[in-house]
Design a protein around this motif. Structure first.
Motif, PDB file in Angstrom:
ATOM      1  N   UNK A  73       0.832  -1.209   0.000  1.00  0.00           N
ATOM      2  CA  UNK A  73       0.000   0.000   0.000  1.00  0.00           C
ATOM      3  C   UNK A  73       0.867   1.259   0.000  1.00  0.00           C
ATOM      4  N   UNK A  74       1.914   1.267   0.827  1.00  0.00           N
ATOM      5  CA  UNK A  74       2.819   2.421   0.848  1.00  0.00           C
ATOM      6  C   UNK A  74       3.544   2.543  -0.490  1.00  0.00           C
ATOM      7  N   UNK A  75       3.943   1.418  -1.056  1.00  0.00           N
ATOM      8  CA  UNK A  75       4.633   1.430  -2.346  1.00  0.00           C
ATOM      9  C   UNK A  75       3.728   1.941  -3.457  1.00  0.00           C
ATOM     10  N   UNK A  76       2.452   1.573  -3.400  1.00  0.00           N
ATOM     11  CA  UNK A  76       1.503   2.053  -4.405  1.00  0.00           C
ATOM     12  C   UNK A  76       1.383   3.573  -4.341  1.00  0.00           C
ATOM     13  N   UNK A  77       1.326   4.103  -3.128  1.00  0.00           N
ATOM     14  CA  UNK A  77       1.267   5.559  -2.966  1.00  0.00           C
ATOM     15  C   UNK A  77       2.552   6.204  -3.495  1.00  0.00           C
ATOM     16  N   UNK A 194       6.772   1.429 -12.132  1.00  0.00           N
ATOM     17  CA  UNK A 194       5.730   1.115 -11.143  1.00  0.00           C
ATOM     18  C   UNK A 194       5.914  -0.292 -10.599  1.00  0.00           C
ATOM     19  N   UNK A 195       6.249  -1.228 -11.472  1.00  0.00           N
ATOM     20  CA  UNK A 195       6.422  -2.617 -11.055  1.00  0.00           C
ATOM     21  C   UNK A 195       7.558  -2.760 -10.037  1.00  0.00           C
ATOM     22  N   UNK A 196       8.673  -2.086 -10.271  1.00  0.00           N
ATOM     23  CA  UNK A 196       9.802  -2.242  -9.344  1.00  0.00           C
ATOM     24  C   UNK A 196       9.539  -1.525  -8.017  1.00  0.00           C
ATOM     25  N   UNK A 197       8.780  -0.440  -8.060  1.00  0.00           N
ATOM     26  CA  UNK A 197       8.415   0.229  -6.800  1.00  0.00           C
ATOM     27  C   UNK A 197       7.502  -0.683  -5.980  1.00  0.00           C
ATOM     28  N   UNK A 198       6.538  -1.314  -6.637  1.00  0.00           N
ATOM     29  CA  UNK A 198       5.641  -2.237  -5.938  1.00  0.00           C
ATOM     30  C   UNK A 198       6.414  -3.447  -5.409  1.00  0.00           C
ATOM     31  N   UNK A 199       7.385  -3.913  -6.181  1.00  0.00           N
ATOM     32  CA  UNK A 199       8.216  -5.023  -5.710  1.00  0.00           C
ATOM     33  C   UNK A 199       8.994  -4.624  -4.463  1.00  0.00           C
ATOM     34  N   UNK A 200       9.473  -3.386  -4.443  1.00  0.00           N
ATOM     35  CA  UNK A 200      10.155  -2.886  -3.255  1.00  0.00           C
ATOM     36  C   UNK A 200       9.224  -2.874  -2.053  1.00  0.00           C
ATOM     37  N   UNK A 201       7.953  -2.542  -2.279  1.00  0.00           N
ATOM     38  CA  UNK A 201       6.978  -2.583  -1.194  1.00  0.00           C
ATOM     39  C   UNK A 201       6.793  -3.979  -0.639  1.00  0.00           C
TER      40      UNK A 201
END
Length: 307
Positions: A73-77, A194-201
């Motif tokens: 959720x934080x990564x999505x933001x 976006x995909x790598x940011x979500x993966x980081x989350x």
């Protein structure tokens, strides 16, 4: 003395596990051009949600799922702000960290009251038969919790996946080095970022769960205490390459463990000095004094089609 060395090695690896998880996702994110300073917030939110989920359900596994959802959720933001809306990545990350710290502190007061120590379902060490009896390596590698073993496996998978000779690794590097050219070649720049940011989350949420459910079986205010920032530092110290980043994480873990074992080794090292060492290593890595280092060309630069 050998017992102390075993304790230092085991403690160093144990403390490095959350770093390995968080930095695995952060490495891919930075190589794609997105600096996630919000790793700290993702970890902190994951730790809080993990403990809340475990307490509410009585299941540590449910706690892990809650931690993953919170980190995501934080990564999505973060992705919406920095990739879609092209907000400043550094300001966004620091702001999300502040929100996570305030939100989890307030939430802990409401849900946990005086604390949650001793009542949280968690993961205990699972020694591997025979292997855990090996000198040094046994207690270091083969007496981890279930999450610890998952962390090792996930780190290895991501290290292979982001290798520059794989299709995914090439796509990530292309987006991080020259997003305009990558877009003209048909790569979905915003989709990759976006995909790598979500993966980081996901990896950071799991790191928070590892810290709260495997290490301390509790949640306390600011439980991460800067580990998320250290994950970013590990990527920089590792020169944006997978295995050097892993080595940096292990070094940081051993440095942290030294704070507890140094007296037994006859070493009189100040805690502030040990705390500073990881950042000094990162400074040396980017200064060029210990070899050439170059960040991805488009790191922190928002992508504007046709720009």
């Amino acid at each position: 003395m050998s017992a102390v060395i075993d304790e230092l090695a085991a403690g160093g690896v144990r403390l490095a596990v959350p770093l390995l998880l968080a930095s695995a996702g952060e490495l891919l994110s930075e190589r794609a051009g997105v600096l996630n300073l919000s790793v700290e917030g993702m970890m902190l939110t994951g730790a809080f949600a993990g403990v809340a989920g475990a307490l509410a359900s009585g299941s540590a596994t449910v706690g892990v799922l809650a931690a993953l959802a919170a980190g995501l959720a934080v990564a999505l933001l973060q992705a919406v702000l920095s990739v879609t809306l092209r907000a400043d990545q550094i300001v966004t990350g620091i702001t999300l960290n502040a929100l996570a710290l305030g939100g989890t502190t307030y939430g802990a007061r409401l849900l946990f009251g005086d604390g949650s120590a001793g009542s949280v379902p968690g993961f205990d060490p699972l020694p591997v038969p025979v292997l855990h009896e090996l000198p040094v390596l046994g207690p270091t590698l083969f007496e981890q919790s279930a999450l610890g073993y998952v962390a090792f496996a996930l780190t290895a998978v991501l290290a292979v996946a982001c290798a520059r000779r794989t299709a995914w690794g090439l796509a990530v590097d292309a987006v991080g080095e020259d997003p305009t050219t990558a877009d003209r070649c048909g790569l979905p720049v915003r989709g990759v970022r976006t995909a790598v940011v979500l993966l980081t989350g996901v990896t950071s949420g799991l790191a928070g769960a590892q810290l709260a459910l495997s290490e301390v079986h509790a949640f306390s205010d600011n439980i991460t205490a800067g580990i998320g920032y250290l994950a970013v530092v590990a990527v920089i110290a590792g020169r944006w390459r997978a295995w050097p980043t892993v080595l940096a994480c292990l070094f940081f873990g051993v440095v942290q463990a030294l704070q507890f074992t140094a007296p037994a080794l006859g070493l009189h090292l100040s805690a502030p000095l040990l705390t500073t060492l990881p950042y000094l290593l990162a400074l040396l890595a980017v200064s060029g004094l210990v070899g050439r280092s170059r960040a991805p060309s488009a790191l922190t630069d928002p992508f504007v089609r046709g720009g």
